[in-house]
Motif scaffolding. Sequence first.
Motif, PDB file in Angstrom:
ATOM      1  N   VAL A  59       0.867  -1.184   0.000  1.00  0.00           N
ATOM      2  CA  VAL A  59       0.000   0.000   0.000  1.00  0.00           C
ATOM      3  C   VAL A  59       0.903   1.233   0.000  1.00  0.00           C
ATOM      4  CG1 VAL A  59      -1.776   1.281   1.233  1.00  0.00           C
ATOM      5  CG2 VAL A  59      -1.806  -1.221   1.257  1.00  0.00           C
ATOM      6  N   GLN A  60       0.866   1.955  -1.094  1.00  0.00           N
ATOM      7  CA  GLN A  60       1.728   3.115  -1.265  1.00  0.00           C
ATOM      8  C   GLN A  60       1.229   4.302  -0.444  1.00  0.00           C
ATOM      9  OE1 GLN A  60       4.679   3.198  -3.499  1.00  0.00           O
ATOM     10  NE2 GLN A  60       4.279   1.078  -2.888  1.00  0.00           N
ATOM     11  N   ASN A  61       2.168   5.145  -0.014  1.00  0.00           N
ATOM     12  CA  ASN A  61       1.801   6.324   0.766  1.00  0.00           C
ATOM     13  C   ASN A  61       0.839   7.230   0.007  1.00  0.00           C
ATOM     14  OD1 ASN A  61       3.123   5.814   3.185  1.00  0.00           O
ATOM     15  ND2 ASN A  61       5.037   6.702   2.472  1.00  0.00           N
TER      16      ASN A  61
ATOM     17  N   CYS B 120      -0.566   9.486   5.688  1.00  0.00           N
ATOM     18  CA  CYS B 120       0.256   8.356   5.282  1.00  0.00           C
ATOM     19  C   CYS B 120       1.276   8.046   6.378  1.00  0.00           C
ATOM     20  CB  CYS B 120       0.959   8.643   3.952  1.00  0.00           C
ATOM     21  SG  CYS B 120       2.252   9.913   4.051  1.00  0.00           S
TER      22      CYS B 120
ATOM     23  N   ASP C 279      -1.440   6.396  -2.040  1.00  0.00           N
ATOM     24  CA  ASP C 279      -2.783   5.824  -1.959  1.00  0.00           C
ATOM     25  C   ASP C 279      -3.406   6.103  -0.590  1.00  0.00           C
ATOM     26  OD1 ASP C 279      -2.792   4.759  -4.569  1.00  0.00           O
ATOM     27  OD2 ASP C 279      -1.684   2.995  -3.883  1.00  0.00           O
TER      28      ASP C 279
ATOM     29  N   ASN D 277      -4.455   9.701  -0.643  1.00  0.00           N
ATOM     30  CA  ASN D 277      -5.635   9.922  -1.478  1.00  0.00           C
ATOM     31  C   ASN D 277      -6.905   9.404  -0.827  1.00  0.00           C
ATOM     32  OD1 ASN D 277      -4.091  11.162  -3.429  1.00  0.00           O
ATOM     33  ND2 ASN D 277      -3.932   9.350  -4.714  1.00  0.00           N
ATOM     34  N   LEU D 278      -6.817   8.303  -0.115  1.00  0.00           N
ATOM     35  CA  LEU D 278      -8.007   7.695   0.482  1.00  0.00           C
ATOM     36  C   LEU D 278      -8.297   8.161   1.905  1.00  0.00           C
ATOM     37  CD1 LEU D 278      -7.543   4.049  -0.822  1.00  0.00           C
ATOM     38  CD2 LEU D 278      -9.205   5.744  -1.609  1.00  0.00           C
TER      39      LEU D 278
ATOM     40  N   GLN E 179      -2.667   8.430  -9.791  1.00  0.00           N
ATOM     41  CA  GLN E 179      -2.439   8.689  -8.369  1.00  0.00           C
ATOM     42  C   GLN E 179      -2.115  10.165  -8.149  1.00  0.00           C
ATOM     43  OE1 GLN E 179       0.661   5.718  -8.000  1.00  0.00           O
ATOM     44  NE2 GLN E 179      -0.550   4.564  -6.513  1.00  0.00           N
TER      45      GLN E 179
ATOM     46  N   ALA F 191       4.746   7.151  -8.561  1.00  0.00           N
ATOM     47  CA  ALA F 191       3.310   7.425  -8.608  1.00  0.00           C
ATOM     48  C   ALA F 191       2.837   7.426 -10.056  1.00  0.00           C
ATOM     49  CB  ALA F 191       3.017   8.772  -7.962  1.00  0.00           C
ATOM     50  N   THR F 192       1.691   6.828 -10.256  1.00  0.00           N
ATOM     51  CA  THR F 192       1.102   6.823 -11.596  1.00  0.00           C
ATOM     52  C   THR F 192       0.453   8.178 -11.858  1.00  0.00           C
ATOM     53  OG1 THR F 192      -1.071   6.069 -10.864  1.00  0.00           O
ATOM     54  CG2 THR F 192       0.579   4.356 -11.377  1.00  0.00           C
TER      55      THR F 192
END
Length: 99
Positions: free
Chosen positions: A27-29, A39, A31, A34-35, A87, A83-84
Amino acid sequence: MDDSTRTELEAAAFRRLVAHLRERPDVQNIDLMNLAGFCRNCLSNWLKDAADAQGVALSRDESREAVYGMPYEAWKAKYQSAATPGQVEAFKKSHPHSH
């Protein structure tokens, strides 16, 4: 509930959260940001802020290692991916004043 018991329970919950995050390096920071709006870095900053407020010597690197379970740079090298675009766009929307 007395203050001592509350503090013990809160500390136990904090330790469980940290353990959970260590078990989920996938689980990336970004993400988490964002959610949930925070983080691992935020958590380590809050730990340092608490130490500073109590006059306890704790460096930024030490607080990050307490959360990540290893030096932050080692964690980034081992687990953090770039990061994409999606994201990054989600971060811009969820944190419009952070960039």
